[in-house]
Design a protein around this motif. Structure first.
Motif, PDB file in Angstrom:
ATOM      1  N   ARG A 101      -1.609  13.703   5.946  1.00 31.23           N
ATOM      2  CA  ARG A 101      -1.051  12.446   6.408  1.00 31.23           C
ATOM      3  C   ARG A 101       0.322  12.169   5.829  1.00 31.23           C
ATOM      4  O   ARG A 101       1.030  11.308   6.296  1.00 31.23           O
ATOM      5  N   THR A 104       2.064  10.000  -0.719  1.00 35.46           N
ATOM      6  CA  THR A 104       1.837   8.609  -1.073  1.00 35.46           C
ATOM      7  C   THR A 104       2.008   8.451  -2.567  1.00 35.46           C
ATOM      8  O   THR A 104       1.808   9.398  -3.325  1.00 35.46           O
ATOM      9  N   ASP A 105       2.380   7.257  -2.977  1.00 29.54           N
ATOM     10  CA  ASP A 105       2.509   7.010  -4.409  1.00 29.54           C
ATOM     11  C   ASP A 105       1.260   6.330  -4.964  1.00 29.54           C
ATOM     12  O   ASP A 105       1.208   5.965  -6.129  1.00 29.54           O
ATOM     13  N   THR A 107       0.005   3.420  -3.933  1.00 27.95           N
ATOM     14  CA  THR A 107      -0.016   1.972  -3.742  1.00 27.95           C
ATOM     15  C   THR A 107      -0.228   1.617  -2.274  1.00 27.95           C
ATOM     16  O   THR A 107      -0.329   0.446  -1.940  1.00 27.95           O
ATOM     17  N   ASN A 108      -0.265   2.600  -1.406  1.00 28.70           N
ATOM     18  CA  ASN A 108      -0.447   2.342   0.018  1.00 28.70           C
ATOM     19  C   ASN A 108      -1.892   1.922   0.296  1.00 28.70           C
ATOM     20  O   ASN A 108      -2.816   2.334  -0.386  1.00 28.70           O
ATOM     21  N   LYS A 109      -2.039   1.095   1.315  1.00 28.99           N
ATOM     22  CA  LYS A 109      -3.369   0.664   1.724  1.00 28.99           C
ATOM     23  C   LYS A 109      -4.096   1.832   2.388  1.00 28.99           C
ATOM     24  O   LYS A 109      -3.504   2.566   3.183  1.00 28.99           O
TER      25      LYS A 109
END
Length: 133
Positions: A101, A104-105, A107-109
């Motif tokens: 996908r 990401t760090d 903190t993404n939903k």
């Protein structure tokens, strides 16, 4: 003479060994650099190629692969993925990280689970039907 399916990996391992400190600086034979205790002095890339070459050679006699044949990943493909930054597996098949996908760090939903989405749609439909009644 038939072409070995492990030729690319073998050539890449030989090149890596020739460029390694074990051969260039310490003047050890490449064959000795592949054995203990000198194998610990090799760079990570050479260790990975050594493991991949071993798995490729093992795959040549693996009876489970007798119909499809031994299909190692070509070393040129590995170099290309290193340049682009895409993930790869050294041996046998598609990349382990292809089609993910994205980065990401943390903190993404998290994406909504399909079951939760279906439940939400059902509840909305029930509420709409209750309002009409």
């Amino acid at each position: 003479m038939p072409t070995s399916s492990c030729k690319d990996i073998r050539d890449a391992l030989a090149q890596c060994l020739q460029e390694s400190e074990c051969v260039m600086v310490q003047r050890n034979p490449a064959a000795d650099c592949l054995r203990d205790p000198l194998v610990d002095t090799l760079p990570l890339k050479c260790k990975q190629l050594k493991k991949a070459f071993g798995e490729c050679r093992r795959g040549m006699v693996d009876m489970r692969k007798r119909f499809r044949g031994n299909q190692p990943i070509a070393f040129t493909k590995i170099q290309k993925t290193e340049d682009t930054g895409d993930g790869y597996q050294l041996y046998a098949g598609k990349s382990a990280f292809a089609g993910t996908r994205g980065e990401t760090d943390g903190t993404n939903k998290a994406p909504e689970d399909w079951r939760e989405a279906e439940n939400r749609k059902y509840r909305e439909a029930q509420e709409a039907a209750a309002k009409k009644s």
